[in-house]
Design a protein around this motif. Structure first.
Motif, PDB file in Angstrom:
ATOM      1  N   GLN A 133      86.470  48.582 116.601  1.00 23.53           N
ATOM      2  CA  GLN A 133      85.795  48.343 115.329  1.00 23.53           C
ATOM      3  C   GLN A 133      84.487  49.125 115.271  1.00 23.53           C
ATOM      4  OE1 GLN A 133      86.693  46.738 112.650  1.00 23.53           O
ATOM      5  NE2 GLN A 133      87.929  44.937 113.087  1.00 23.53           N
ATOM      6  N   GLN A 134      83.741  49.105 116.369  1.00 26.39           N
ATOM      7  CA  GLN A 134      82.478  49.814 116.409  1.00 26.39           C
ATOM      8  C   GLN A 134      82.690  51.318 116.252  1.00 26.39           C
ATOM      9  OE1 GLN A 134      80.311  49.231 120.040  1.00 26.39           O
ATOM     10  NE2 GLN A 134      78.611  50.543 119.438  1.00 26.39           N
ATOM     11  N   ARG A 137      83.520  52.541 112.701  1.00 26.43           N
ATOM     12  CA  ARG A 137      82.423  52.594 111.726  1.00 26.43           C
ATOM     13  C   ARG A 137      81.668  53.920 111.778  1.00 26.43           C
ATOM     14  NH1 ARG A 137      81.889  46.963 113.081  1.00 26.43           N
ATOM     15  NH2 ARG A 137      80.417  47.434 114.761  1.00 26.43           N
ATOM     16  N   HIS A 138      81.781  54.633 112.891  1.00 27.92           N
ATOM     17  CA  HIS A 138      80.980  55.841 113.056  1.00 27.92           C
ATOM     18  C   HIS A 138      81.440  56.994 112.168  1.00 27.92           C
ATOM     19  CE1 HIS A 138      78.080  55.052 116.254  1.00 27.92           C
ATOM     20  NE2 HIS A 138      78.977  54.265 116.800  1.00 27.92           N
ATOM     21  N   TRP A 139      82.744  57.061 111.871  1.00 30.50           N
ATOM     22  CA  TRP A 139      83.232  58.222 111.142  1.00 30.50           C
ATOM     23  C   TRP A 139      82.599  58.327 109.756  1.00 30.50           C
ATOM     24  CZ3 TRP A 139      85.366  57.907 106.405  1.00 30.50           C
ATOM     25  CH2 TRP A 139      85.816  56.647 105.994  1.00 30.50           C
ATOM     26  N   ALA A 140      82.183  57.180 109.193  1.00 32.85           N
ATOM     27  CA  ALA A 140      81.611  57.189 107.846  1.00 32.85           C
ATOM     28  C   ALA A 140      80.131  57.545 107.839  1.00 32.85           C
ATOM     29  CB  ALA A 140      81.818  55.828 107.189  1.00 32.85           C
ATOM     30  N   SER A 141      79.492  57.618 109.012  1.00 33.81           N
ATOM     31  CA  SER A 141      78.079  57.998 109.067  1.00 33.81           C
ATOM     32  C   SER A 141      77.959  59.507 108.851  1.00 33.81           C
ATOM     33  CB  SER A 141      77.479  57.589 110.416  1.00 33.81           C
ATOM     34  OG  SER A 141      78.127  58.260 111.470  1.00 33.81           O
ATOM     35  N   HIS A 246      84.707  63.086 112.533  1.00 34.08           N
ATOM     36  CA  HIS A 246      83.306  62.818 112.217  1.00 34.08           C
ATOM     37  C   HIS A 246      82.500  64.119 112.178  1.00 34.08           C
ATOM     38  CE1 HIS A 246      79.438  60.866 112.123  1.00 34.08           C
ATOM     39  NE2 HIS A 246      79.102  61.353 113.308  1.00 34.08           N
ATOM     40  N   MET A 279      89.620  46.386 109.698  1.00 33.64           N
ATOM     41  CA  MET A 279      89.163  47.722 110.051  1.00 33.64           C
ATOM     42  C   MET A 279      89.608  48.751 109.014  1.00 33.64           C
ATOM     43  SD  MET A 279      89.648  49.888 113.582  1.00 33.64           S
ATOM     44  CE  MET A 279      91.359  50.324 113.294  1.00 33.64           C
ATOM     45  N   THR A 282      87.870  48.310 105.540  1.00 28.79           N
ATOM     46  CA  THR A 282      86.509  48.837 105.548  1.00 28.79           C
ATOM     47  C   THR A 282      86.518  50.351 105.422  1.00 28.79           C
ATOM     48  OG1 THR A 282      85.742  46.999 106.918  1.00 28.79           O
ATOM     49  CG2 THR A 282      84.367  48.976 106.879  1.00 28.79           C
ATOM     50  N   ALA A 283      87.405  51.012 106.180  1.00 29.47           N
ATOM     51  CA  ALA A 283      87.494  52.468 106.114  1.00 29.47           C
ATOM     52  C   ALA A 283      87.923  52.935 104.729  1.00 29.47           C
ATOM     53  CB  ALA A 283      88.474  52.973 107.170  1.00 29.47           C
ATOM     54  N   ALA A 286      85.094  52.809 102.236  1.00 27.50           N
ATOM     55  CA  ALA A 286      84.062  53.816 102.474  1.00 27.50           C
ATOM     56  C   ALA A 286      84.462  55.194 101.956  1.00 27.50           C
ATOM     57  CB  ALA A 286      83.749  53.901 103.969  1.00 27.50           C
TER      58      ALA A 286
END
Length: 427
Positions: A133-134, A137-141, A246, A279, A282-283, A286
């Motif tokens: 999960q953590q 979330r990084h790919w959207a940063s 990413h 998960m 959320t993706a 985004a």
């Protein structure tokens, strides 16, 4: 730990003697470097030194790091554990694959590991759901800085076009004949792209496209591993693909990789507690504005199926309706609609609604093209299973026989496992 034979680790014994450390001292130093949840007993290093056992990840790499800092020169994995033989613990894979900084350099490292011919990764090396999960979330940063490659190999757009053609051909073969046919080839090509990223000369736009090509290929390596039942290796390739996506700055790639992780978690133990619905939802939120209708429908279909697996019928039906609306009635999307009908049909099968499951599965099977043979064979087994559950044994056996004929020679552990499970249930 693996304990195939009691064989003293002479290299570990030599280094401990050089430092004047007892095994208990090594345990204390390791526990000081590790999170409390990963602490080891004071006697564990005795087994590593005297019985030839190899610690699991991340302890194997942490031993190397602790000893390297103390000795003052690098103590490598191969030096410390390699002589103990294959199959004895974790391999060259980074124990911080999920937690290393999300930079271009660490993406290259992850891609190299995904393409390496390493010792097989064990099922017990699966990541935990909260870890994935953590990472998801990084790919959207915002994408990290990429100043371009400064190597000697001049990369041009023609090479990118060649890579894309090669990827497309391997994907078609994988879809028709299974992951076993293309896994080694895809890993070798991924290693080649890693070399291009490391040694190539390219500007920022071309570099981002190159990372995108690497992400697609790493995703294919992950999918082929998943199709062969190598769940832990598949996860690591998916995480490498996520890192490369990413760096590429293309959110559509990131969503597609998260979708693969969600499929894995829906169907089997991949993810160890991963909530595939949360998960992937959320993706999808985004990146919803940049997805094509086909891409949006695919991920919504995966979410609907995951809801069905969780027994959430109302949510499954609502998401399935959104998926069909996103795809529309365009005749050009006939294969995508068949895919979607198959996923939703599987969701209804999970829910025990066999009437709707059979209608959707049969419709999907009738439309899927011959080049989608692997997906078609899987759906045939699902349909046969549904017929078996509703007491239509003759129809179940007929459809299962068709699946066997289609799957003959296919290198897909998923299809083979599904057929074995059907045969067991039929008996």
């Amino acid at each position: 730990m693996a304990d195939l034979e009691r064989r003293r680790n002479e290299e570990l014994a030599r280094i401990l003697h050089q430092l004047g450390w007892s095994p208990e001292r090594l345990a204390r130093e390791l526990n000081a470097a590790l999170p409390p949840a990963l602490a080891i007993s004071s006697t564990a290093p005795y087994k590593w030194r005297d019985r030839g056992m190899v610690p699991r990840s991340p302890h194997d790499q942490t031993v190397c790091e602790v000893l390297s800092r103390t000795v003052g020169i690098a103590v490598t994995y191969e030096q410390l554990w390699g002589q103990m033989g294959s199959g004895r613990g974790a391999k060259i894979l980074s124990p911080r694959l999920l937690t290393d900084p999300w930079t271009a350099d660490t993406a290259q490292t992850a891609l190299r590991e995904a393409g390496a011919d390493a010792t097989p990764v064990r099922l017990t090396d699966l990541f935990r759901g909260d870890e994935l999960q953590q990472a998801a979330r990084h790919w959207a940063s915002p994408a990290p800085e990429l100043t371009g490659g400064e190597g000697a190999l001049r990369i041009a757009t023609e090479q990118l076009a060649d890579l894309r053609l090669s990827y497309d051909s391997k994907q078609r073969l994988e879809r028709a004949y299974g992951g076993g046919l293309i896994l080694d080839l895809a890993k070798a090509e991924l290693a080649m792209i890693g070399k291009l990223l490391e040694l190539g000369a390219y500007d920022e736009p071309l570099g981002r496209e190159l990372y995108g090509a690497a992400s697609r290929l790493a995703r294919l390596v992950g999918w082929a591993n998943y199709d062969l039942g190598n769940d832990a290796a598949a996860q690591r390739a998916f995480v490498a693909a996520l890192r490369a996506a990413h760096v590429s700055g293309d959110p559509r790639l990131g969503v597609s990789v998260v979708g693969c992780l969600a499929v894995q978690a829906t169907h089997n133990s991949g993810g160890r507690g991963l909530d595939a619905v949360a998960m992937l939802s959320t993706a999808l939120r985004a990146a919803d504005e940049v997805l094509t209708p086909r891409e949006r429908a695919l991920q919504l279909g995966r979410i609907a199926r995951a809801h069905g697996r969780k027994g959430e019928q109302i949510s499954a039906e609502a998401v399935a309706e959104r998926a069909f609306q996103a795809l529309g009635d365009d005749a050009e999307h006939s294969q995508e609609r068949a895919d979607l009908e198959g996923m939703v049909g599987e969701g209804y099968l999970f829910l025990g609604d066999h009437e709707r499951a059979q209608q959707l599965l049969a419709g999907a099977i009738a439309v899927l093209a011959p080049e989608r043979a692997r997906a078609k064979a899987l759906l045939m087994v699902r349909l046969a299973d549904s017929y078996l559950r509703t007491g239509e044994r003759d129809e179940a056996n007929r459809v299962a026989d068709q699946a066997r004929q289609l799957a003959a020679g296919m290198q897909s552990a998923r299809v083979a496992r599904a057929l074995r499970e059907f045969d067991s249930a039929a008996r």
